[in-house]
Design a protein around this motif. Structure first.
Motif, PDB file in Angstrom:
ATOM      1  N   SER A   1      -9.477 -35.410  -1.293  1.00 20.68           N
ATOM      2  CA  SER A   1      -9.990 -36.169  -2.249  1.00 20.68           C
ATOM      3  C   SER A   1      -9.814 -35.558  -3.722  1.00 20.68           C
ATOM      4  CB  SER A   1     -11.494 -36.418  -2.090  1.00 20.68           C
ATOM      5  OG  SER A   1     -11.777 -37.026  -0.969  1.00 20.68           O
ATOM      6  N   SER A   2     -10.063 -34.176  -3.888  1.00 23.82           N
ATOM      7  CA  SER A   2      -9.945 -33.565  -5.046  1.00 23.82           C
ATOM      8  C   SER A   2      -8.300 -33.342  -5.343  1.00 23.82           C
ATOM      9  CB  SER A   2     -10.728 -32.226  -5.231  1.00 23.82           C
ATOM     10  OG  SER A   2      -9.905 -31.448  -4.193  1.00 23.82           O
TER      11      SER A   2
ATOM     12  N   THR B   1       0.121 -41.019  -1.763  1.00 24.40           N
ATOM     13  CA  THR B   1      -0.129 -40.670  -3.284  1.00 24.40           C
ATOM     14  C   THR B   1       1.167 -40.308  -4.086  1.00 24.40           C
ATOM     15  OG1 THR B   1      -2.535 -40.079  -2.767  1.00 24.40           O
ATOM     16  CG2 THR B   1      -1.445 -39.214  -4.728  1.00 24.40           C
TER      17      THR B   1
ATOM     18  N   VAL C   1      -5.864 -35.730  -4.330  1.00 28.47           N
ATOM     19  CA  VAL C   1      -5.516 -36.730  -4.821  1.00 28.47           C
ATOM     20  C   VAL C   1      -5.713 -37.017  -6.214  1.00 28.47           C
ATOM     21  CG1 VAL C   1      -5.427 -39.180  -4.226  1.00 28.47           C
ATOM     22  CG2 VAL C   1      -5.173 -37.839  -2.377  1.00 28.47           C
ATOM     23  N   THR C   2      -6.957 -36.913  -6.266  1.00 28.16           N
ATOM     24  CA  THR C   2      -7.440 -37.145  -7.952  1.00 28.16           C
ATOM     25  C   THR C   2      -6.525 -36.102  -8.884  1.00 28.16           C
ATOM     26  OG1 THR C   2      -9.654 -37.487  -7.056  1.00 28.16           O
ATOM     27  CG2 THR C   2      -9.459 -36.742  -9.371  1.00 28.16           C
ATOM     28  N   ARG C   3      -6.693 -34.915  -8.595  1.00 29.81           N
ATOM     29  CA  ARG C   3      -5.623 -34.100  -9.327  1.00 29.81           C
ATOM     30  C   ARG C   3      -4.174 -34.565  -9.549  1.00 29.81           C
ATOM     31  NH1 ARG C   3      -2.536 -29.726  -7.804  1.00 29.81           N
ATOM     32  NH2 ARG C   3      -3.562 -29.774  -5.641  1.00 29.81           N
TER      33      ARG C   3
ATOM     34  N   LYS D   1      -3.100 -37.609  -9.204  1.00 24.28           N
ATOM     35  CA  LYS D   1      -3.022 -38.765 -10.262  1.00 24.28           C
ATOM     36  C   LYS D   1      -3.357 -38.581 -11.793  1.00 24.28           C
ATOM     37  CE  LYS D   1      -4.502 -42.033  -6.317  1.00 24.28           C
ATOM     38  NZ  LYS D   1      -5.407 -42.947  -6.064  1.00 24.28           N
ATOM     39  N   ARG D   2      -4.143 -37.418 -11.928  1.00 22.77           N
ATOM     40  CA  ARG D   2      -4.491 -37.255 -13.425  1.00 22.77           C
ATOM     41  C   ARG D   2      -3.003 -36.365 -13.906  1.00 22.77           C
ATOM     42  NH1 ARG D   2      -8.556 -33.813 -12.354  1.00 22.77           N
ATOM     43  NH2 ARG D   2     -10.036 -35.350 -12.493  1.00 22.77           N
TER      44      ARG D   2
END
Length: 253
Positions: free
Chosen positions: A11-12, A225, A14-16, A18-19
């Motif tokens: 989760s972290s 992703t 994928v978030t990183r 995308k950011r």
């Protein structure tokens, strides 16, 4: 059980990523039109030559082993030309980028067995069991030779593909995102090997299979992703391309 996932949270991650994509401007390439097969091969051969003088031990070892044997080099060149033809056959630069990305995933998968053996210094009975698991039609000695050749050629082509993606297509997705994918795939493959050799009785087999399945699902998420990042950072509007073509993800073996 070898996992290496203690510091890897999907989760972290994928978030990183995308950011990261939001921080990167949509790039404009310094050339127009698709890249020719000849140019892809010339730059790949150039990359192998550069690796033969590298200060990085792994790059130097791979290039040296290829260049010291005409047979090994010719076989690598023949196999590499087939995957570069796949890239060159795409008629848009964006689609070439996505085909190269698919090729890179496949190469990461292809070199995973020998990488696992080296990473964990697998010897003796366990090494023989793993080789026989993946090479049922070969004897142990032949299986080791075949797998080492696959590892060598795949590692060389992976270095070339990453170089082409980063330096020629100028796509940042071939850097940090693919490093994350390779790390997670190594963890998945470790878990797969544990499940493959686990006793058929008791809870250990179920635990190993559950972990392998969970990591396989994480890989699918991460792969989608990364393809999504490639879509955003591509030079052409994806609405003008063959929608979804690059989303045909390679199987996890």
């Amino acid at each position: 059980m070898h996992s290496g996932t203690d510091n890897f949270d999907i989760s972290s991650t994928v978030t990183r990523l995308k950011r990261l994509s939001l921080m990167l401007p949509e790039h404009q390439l310094s050339f127009s039109g698709p890249i020719s097969f000849t140019r892809l091969m010339d730059l790949s051969i150039e990359r192998i030559e550069i690796m033969s003088h590298s200060h990085e031990e792994e790059e130097l070892l791979v290039a040296s082993r290829l260049l010291e044997s005409t047979k090994n080099y010719c076989r690598w060149e023949g196999e590499h030309s087939l995957v570069m033809q796949r890239v060159a056959q795409q008629r848009r630069t964006q689609l070439q980028c996505h085909e190269l990305l698919s090729v890179t995933f496949e190469l990461i998968h292809r070199k995973s067995l020998f990488a696992h053996l080296r990473r964990h210094q697998v010897h003796g009975k366990r090494r023989e069991q793993l080789i026989r698991h993946f090479f049922e039609r070969h004897g142990y000695t032949r299986g080791v030779i075949v797998e080492h050749g696959i590892f060598l050629r795949s590692s060389a082509s992976l270095a070339c593909s990453s170089y082409l993606g980063t330096d020629l297509l100028l796509d940042a997705v071939f850097q940090e995102p693919l490093q994350d994918y390779e790390q997670l795939y190594a963890s998945y493959f470790d878990a797969y090997c544990e499940a493959a050799l686990a006793p058929q009785e008791g809870d250990w087999l179920q635990v190993a299979q559950s972990l392998a399945y969970s990591l396989k699902c994480d890989l699918a998420v991460l792969r989608r992703t990364i393809f999504g990042l490639a879509n955003r950072m591509s030079v052409h509007d994806s609405r003008n391309s063959q929608s979804g073509k690059w989303l045909a993800l390679p199987d996890i073996n």
